[in-house]
Design an enzyme around this catalytic site. Structure first.
Site, PDB file in Angstrom:
ATOM      1  CB  CYS A   1      37.520  35.661  34.983  1.00  0.00           C
ATOM      2  SG  CYS A   1      38.542  34.418  35.782  1.00  0.00           S
TER       3      CYS A   1
ATOM      4  CG  ASN B   1      39.958  32.986  40.830  1.00  0.00           C
ATOM      5  OD1 ASN B   1      40.110  32.676  42.003  1.00  0.00           O
ATOM      6  ND2 ASN B   1      40.706  33.905  40.256  1.00  0.00           N
TER       7      ASN B   1
ATOM      8  CB  CYS C   1      41.955  31.394  32.317  1.00  0.00           C
ATOM      9  SG  CYS C   1      41.953  29.623  31.954  1.00  0.00           S
ATOM     10  NE  ARG C   2      38.146  35.022  31.241  1.00  0.00           N
ATOM     11  CZ  ARG C   2      36.837  35.129  31.062  1.00  0.00           C
ATOM     12  NH1 ARG C   2      36.375  36.050  30.229  1.00  0.00           N
ATOM     13  NH2 ARG C   2      35.999  34.332  31.701  1.00  0.00           N
ATOM     14  CB  SER C   3      40.309  36.894  37.633  1.00  0.00           C
ATOM     15  OG  SER C   3      39.954  35.626  38.104  1.00  0.00           O
TER      16      SER C   3
ATOM     17  CG  ASP D   1      36.311  31.517  28.899  1.00  0.00           C
ATOM     18  OD1 ASP D   1      37.441  31.025  29.065  1.00  0.00           O
ATOM     19  OD2 ASP D   1      35.270  31.026  29.354  1.00  0.00           O
TER      20      ASP D   1
END
Ligand code: 4NP
Length: 159
Positions: free
Chosen positions: A10, A13, A15-17, A128
Site C-alpha cells: 500500500c 505500509n 494501515c492496509r498492507s 486508504d
C-alpha cells in the site's frame, strides 16, 4: 516444494498492507498451512519506514483477533520483484506505482490488485483509511478478509 511468496503493498505500509499480511497469516495458520507460504508487506513510500502499524488500524484488527506485528518498510526494486511470486497492491495508484517500479515486463506480471480476489464485495480498491474514521478501518478489514480467502483459493487452484 517452494513456498508461495506474497508481498502486500500500500502507500505507507502502516494501515492496509500490514493488515493484509496479518489477515493472510491468520487464515493460513487457522488452516495449518503456514509452512507453505512466506508473507510480507511494504509501502510505495518509505515515509513510515521503521514504524509499527497505525494504532487505530491495530485496534480495529485486534477486535477481530488479528495481531499487526510488522514494521513498515519501502518496496525494494528489483529485489522484491525477483523474490516474491505475488505482488498485490491495494488501489489503482499502488498498481500504477508498482508498474513504474517493476524492473521489466516479465516481473510486472506478478502485480495484481487485492480486490480482484474478493468474491463477496464489489469494491474496486481497498480505500486508504488514514484520514477517515472508524468505518474506513472496518471496511479495510472486511475487504481484506474477503480478498485473502479468494487469494488462497486462487493459489490453491493454480499451484
Ligand atoms: P496505508 O495508509 O497506505 O494503508 O498504510 C496510509 C498511511 C499513511 C499515509 C497515507 C496512507 N500518509 O500519508 O502518511
Amino acid at each position: 516444494m517452494d513456498r508461495t511468496k506474497i508481498l502486500f503493498v500500500c502507500l505507507g505500509n502502516i494501515c492496509r498492507s500490514p493488515s493484509a499480511e496479518a489477515v493472510m497469516n491468520s487464515l493460513i495458520k487457522a488452516k495449518g498451512i503456514e509452512e507453505l507460504f512466506e508473507i510480507d508487506s511494504a509501502g510505495i513510500t518509505g515515509y513510515h519506514a521503521g514504524e509499527p502499524a497505525d494504532q487505530r488500524m491495530q485496534r480495529h484488527a485486534l477486535n477481530r483477533d488479528i495481531h499487526l506485528t510488522s514494521i513498515s518498510r519501502q518496496v525494494k526494486s528489483p529485489a522484491d520483484f525477483e523474490h516474491f511470486d505475488y505482488i498485490i497492491g491495494m488501489d489503482n495508484q499502488n498498481i500504477d506505482d508498482l508498474y513504474q517500479l517493476a524492473p521489466n515486463e516479465q516481473l510486472a506480471k506478478k502485480i495484481s490488485k487485492m480486490t480482484d480476489y474478493c468474491t463477496r464485495h464489489q469494491h474496486d480498491s481497498v480505500p486508504d483509511p488514514y484520514y477517515g474514521g472508524a468505518a474506513g478501518f472496518e471496511l479495510v478489514l472486511d475487504l481484506l478478509e474477503d480478498a485473502c480467502e479468494g487469494l488462497l483459493e486462487h493459489i490453491q487452484s493454480h499451484e
